[in-house]
Design an enzyme around this catalytic site. Structure first.
Site, PDB file in Angstrom:
ATOM      1  CG  ASP B 165      48.348  86.808  38.178  1.00  0.00           C
ATOM      2  OD1 ASP B 165      47.260  86.582  38.746  1.00  0.00           O
ATOM      3  OD2 ASP B 165      48.702  87.933  37.775  1.00  0.00           O
ATOM      4  CE  LYS B 242      43.900  84.265  39.245  1.00  0.00           C
ATOM      5  NZ  LYS B 242      44.813  85.352  39.602  1.00  0.00           N
TER       6      LYS B 242
END
Ligand SMILES: [Zn+2]
Lengths: 608, 421
Positions: B165, B242
């Site tokens: 994350d 990401k």
């Protein structure tokens, strides 16, 4: 025989549910289009109990590369690139209704598990499965058979190709909901197994949503004769159940004899088996298999199996096949044993040299295997441990049924280590009220359904019974709603279609059949046109819409019938009469016609 | 009379349910549900008021483990003459496993699963933290930087297990803190936990370890290159992001090509990149007094000022070329006058901000805003913390605009825009 008297049979029956996939919203049906491919290598991991499942470990040691063909009915969920979505409500409902129909106690909390399967048939390396209900029964003519559980699970990917250390799967089937019904091992014999399967099948089919395709229903047969439970997966047809069980019985009887015989010879355990690299003895061999292995950089290994002479393959003794099945799972095809040598291009001279090197006596067998060096260690460990297990008559394992009723080794029997919780799917609560409401949807018992079908569709009770017991009720209902001639529909699905499919060796997919009957309904076809259309679809591999436009399909009009008959009456040497006129007209034309109409025309002609 | 409170995890029990007796293994019990494992492996979650405990057949050891956990962990694999890579674990999916009692995925200290896969490199491991990456803080980056320096001082390269994350934030922070390094620093995570046979953790770690044996003198992120267990991409930390919530190939190099690939046992690096140096030099101060504002239509002046107040620097993610509503310009002018640094990046992620094209942009320049070209917003955030922490205030703008670690792309190529290949 002693073994037969100890027979215990249980069934696990899987029904596909047709309403889209279990954990994503992809449809069940798809075209044959391939979107792209990707590859995975599965790693067996330890379970929540901290140990590694032996079946998973076995599969991992084979270390296969799996290649996946992404079908149009697949998304990130099937690629294991996204967590599962909510459980499909219709599939859950179908499972709940089936559970109630089978007199089960529905669980208030549905808890999905991950069943580890590292052979590549699931992209995630596990199959999601949950018990929906337990502890029920189904009535049969020989008493109640207890149902141990009803589960809801996702179907695996469809194997397209297997070999060279690589398995190729299509994702079209992956994720289709399966209702799995498992019985206790209380089934009395083979025929009772068939009856039980039919009785269970009736209720699941009648509960609705069941998919109607070739592999939509699959049976696993659990059988034991006192030497451990053998799970036989993938029995495709009910009629194969007796064959599979009798194959397994004779296999176990033979293993029993082998076990006794080899122990008379002082047995397999007299000394630790030694593996020798004998590649150099076969550099000039005439055996194509060995030679191609040597050229590919593989080695030839031999081992002496003490006390196994004549037991590998002679008469009813087939230890060789047990081992061949095993090594084939590793992608190895080059396995020979002394009972079949000389042969396969291996000469007597080569055999003599080998026997003397291996110090083989008449009591012994010699095993010859061509394989990559990297695999040899694990392969021989597996071979020796499998032989030891079989000779001790510990026959517990998972096998797979071939189409001819024979079975082959698939993997060791999985233990409970194979399962761990599916944490991405929350526990589903099923209230008592929901269960209560669903009771209204539980299908009627089979006899009542048969008389209902017979009444509503005007079928004989015998035809209605065949429709119901062969799970074609839903199909009859659907097709009759499109084409309002239920007797023709019944005859078509029970007789005409199976015959045509057999004749042409292919099947009409469900959605094409639906389309065919839609057209038939719209155009108000007579039976002969419908049958001709199905014939054309199967012979030419055509779509119903394409067939509907074919010249060959257009029904003969009255004038055309008359013309043909006039010609027939004028030309026939033998007499044309009422009894042969229809057959003669058929011979004259490839096009369909209404027999009753033809007869009328004939009568009007012969009056003249 | 036995009670559920007397049963420990892993004990074999007999219980009755729905009129039938069953044997199973006790897993868990809460206020109204008892979870038991049947011999076929299925867990049943049964209503407590419907299940009766008949007896405990075999009690599991008090620590709650039915079977001792299989210890795969090895502190070190010795491979004489081989390169030595140190592995620092901070948590995340790559080092997490299922907690079978609660059913949740939680961090694990057991990182030994990877050792067996890499035979040609010596790997030593150390767990320095055990968090899910959303809980990362600048203080933890400082601690992490020190640990990485120590590892590099005694090995050829360092890999860091990290949750995906915030992995780009962490890797970027480390990248700025290391002005020179003797070996590669490769962050690696996974999108599928290692309890799953299909986990990407094994392959990602294998790739990262091999990346860490090269002369790559920067900080990278190694993850799956596509959906196949076939090749691993390494992205330059300060250009990585990401870009997908769940795919294995979630990480992308934004605006440039990946900097390295690993497949079939070998690494290919794609220059230019900084080569490894002779010493490990870090500036390990970070000033967390930086905020980030995602501009959106209707963002109120009040909310904006709330996010700006008491911050030394503010990163704005503006629209398009770097714009915000005209209504915010007075607040920006006021803030910059008071010494707050306000910097502009774009929500587009791809491409540079340019405040000269439209009047709003020119007004923003007049209001004192600093445009950060094509620097990624998250990278700008940690870079501002780094610059504020280690340089004098008057150097701030110059340092932010200077391309320190490749965070700015000087010549943007046409073919690197887009997602999946
Ligand atoms: Zn899908």
């Amino acid at each position: 025989m002693g073994l037969r008297s100890r027979i215990k049979i249980g069934l696990e029956i899987h029904f596909q549910v047709s309403d889209g996939k279990l954990f994503c919203r992809c449809p069940t049906e798809t075209s044959s289009n391939e979107l792209f491919r990707f590859e995975r290598r599965m790693i067996a991991t330890t379970s929540e109990m901290g140990s590694m499942d032996r079946a998973a470990k076995y599969e991992m040691e084979r270390n296969l590369l799996s290649e996946y063909v992404a079908s149009e009915n697949s998304c990130l969920v099937e690629y294991d690139e996204e967590p599962p979505h909510e459980v499909d409500r219709k599939a859950l409902k179908a499972a709940l209704i089936a559970s109630l129909a089978l007199n089960c106690k529905v669980l208030n909390n549905i808890f999905f598990m991950r069943k580890v399967v590292v052979d590549g048939s699931n992209t995630s390396g596990f199959q999601r499965t949950a018990i929906i209900a337990i502890n029920g029964w189904v009535a049969t003519s020989r008493g109640k058979v207890r149902i141990s559980s009803v589960s809801l699970e996702e179907d695996s990917a469809r194997l397209l190709e297997n070999g060279d250390g690589r398995s190729i799967y299509s994702l079209d089937r992956l994720g289709i909901p399966l209702i799995e019904i498992a019985t206790e091992p209380g089934i009395i014999d083979e025929l009772h197994a068939v009856e039980t399967a039919k009785a269970i099948g009736y209720f699941v089919q009648a509960s609705g949503f069941s998919r109607m395709t070739v592999d939509a229903i699959r049976q696993d047969v659990n059988v034991s004769f006192g030497y451990g439970r053998v799970e036989i997966k993938g029995v495709q047809k009910l009629s194969l159940i007796p064959e599979v069980i009798s194959y397994e019985l004779s296999r176990q009887e033979s293993l029993h004899d082998i076990s006794e015989k080899s122990s008379q010879y002082l047995g397999f355990y007299r000394e630790e088996p030694q593996v020798h690299d004998v590649t150099d003895m076969f550099r000039e061999t005439g055996s194509k298999i060995l030679l191609s292995n040597i050229r590919a950089g593989n080695r030839i290994y031999a081992t002496t199996l003490r006390g196994m002479g004549g037991l590998m393959k002679s008469g009813k003794y087939r230890m060789g096949k047990e081992l061949a099945d095993l090594v084939r799972r590793y992608g190895i095809k080059g396995l020979f044993h002394s009972d079949e040598l000389p042969g396969y291009g291996i000469t007597q001279e080569e055999v003599d040299r080998l026997w003397s090197k291996m110090k083989k006596t008449d009591e012994d067998a010699v095993l010859l295997i061509a394989c990559p060096t990297s695999l040899s260690e694990v392969l021989f460990i597996e071979i020796f441990s499998r032989m030891a297990k079989l000779l001790q008559m510990d026959l517990t394992e998972t096998r797979f049924a071939a189409d001819d009723g024979s079975t082959f080794f698939l993997r060791p029997m999985p233990g409970r280590e194979r399962m761990y919780p599916e944490t991405d799917v929350p526990i589903l609560r099923i209230s008592d009220e929901t269960i209560h409401v669903m009771r209204n949807d539980v299908p009627l018992p089979m006899e009542e359904t048969i008389s209902m079908i017979s009444r509503d569709y005007g079928l004989s009770s015998q035809d209605a019974s065949v429709i119901v017991s062969t799970f074609r009720k839903a199909q009859l209902e659907e097709l009759s709603s499109l084409y309002k001639h239920p007797k023709i529909v019944a005859r078509f699905i029970m007789q005409t279609l199976p015959e045509l499919e057999k004749k042409y060796g292919r099947k009409i997919e469900q959605h094409k059949l639906t389309r065919l009957f839609t057209i038939a309904g719209e155009k108000n076809w007579i039976r002969e046109v419908l049958e001709k259309a199905a014939d054309l679809m199967l012979s030419g591999g055509l779509d119903p819409d394409a067939v509907a436009g074919e010249e060959e399909l257009s029904q003969l009009g009255e004038d055309e019938l008359r013309n043909i008959m006039v010609k027939l009456l004028a030309s026939s040497e033998s007499e044309t009469n009422e009894r042969n006129i229809i057959a003669r007209v058929k011979k004259e034309t490839g096009r369909p016609f209404d027999a009753a109409q033809a007869m009328k025309v004939y009568k009007s002609l012969s009056k003249v | 009379m036995v009670d559920w409170t007397d049963v420990v995890f892993g004990s074999a029990i007999k219980f009755s349910y729905s009129g039938t007796e069953y044997e199973g293994i006790f897993i868990h019990c809460d206020d109204d549900i008892v979870t038991v494992k049947l011999s076929n492996g299925y867990n049943l979650a049964l209503q407590k008021d419907q299940i009766n405990l008949v007896k405990i057949i075999r009690k599991a050891p008090e620590n709650g483990e039915a079977v001792p956990q299989q210890k795969l962990a090895k502190d070190k694999i010795r491979n004489a003459g081989k390169k030595h890579v140190s592995l620092l674990a901070t948590g995340g999916t790559i080092a997490s496993k299922v907690d079978y009692k609660t059913g949740a995925v939680s961090p694990s200290e057991d990182i030994g699963f990877i050792s067996d896969r890499v035979k040609d490199v010596e790997v030593s491991s150390e767990t320095i933290d055990n968090i899910l990456s959303e809980n990362i803080t600048p203080e933890k980056w400082i601690y992490m930087a020190g640990k990485i320096r120590d590892s590099l001082n005694r090995s050829d390269g360092c890999i860091v297990f990290h949750g995906t994350d915030t992995m780009s934030y962490s890797a970027s922070a480390i990248s700025f803190m290391f002005s020179d390094q003797t070996g590669p620093i490769v962050f690696v995570g996974s999108q599928r936990s290692s309890d799953r046979p299909s986990s990407d953790a094994f392959m990602n770690a294998e790739g990262a370890i091999h990346m860490a044996t090269t002369d790559f003198g920067e900080v990278g992120i190694a993850m799956h290159r596509n959906l196949s267990d076939e090749s691993i991409s390494m992205h330059r930390a300060v250009r990585s992001r990401k870009m997908h919530t769940s795919r294995r190939d979630a990480f992308r190099s934004i605006g440039e090509s990946e900097v390295g690939t690993y497949s079939h046992g070998s690494v290919r690096l794609l220059p230019p990149y900084r080569k490894t140096g002779v010493k490990n030099e870090i500036k390990q101060k970070l000033d967390p007094s930086v905020s980030m504002i995602y501009f959106y239509p209707s963002l109120s002046v009040e909310d904006f000022e709330g996010m700006v107040s008491k911050k030394k620097a503010v990163i704005i993610m503006g629209t398009g070329l770097g714009h915000v509503s005209h209504s915010l310009i007075p607040s920006i002018t006021q803030a910059t006058k008071e010494g707050t640094k306000i910097l502009m990046t774009s929500q587009c992620l791809y491409g540079s901000v340019n405040l000269n094209v439209y009047s709003t942009g020119r007004d923003l320049i007049r209001a004192g805003i600093i445009p950060l070209r094509n620097m990624l917003p998250e990278v700008a955030l940690v870079k501002a913390m780094y610059v504020l922490g280690n340089y004098a205030e008057e150097q701030f703008e110059e340092m932010m605009k200077e391309n320190l670690r490749g965070e700015i792309i000087e010549r943007e190529q046409a073919l690197v825009f887009g997602g999946a290949d």
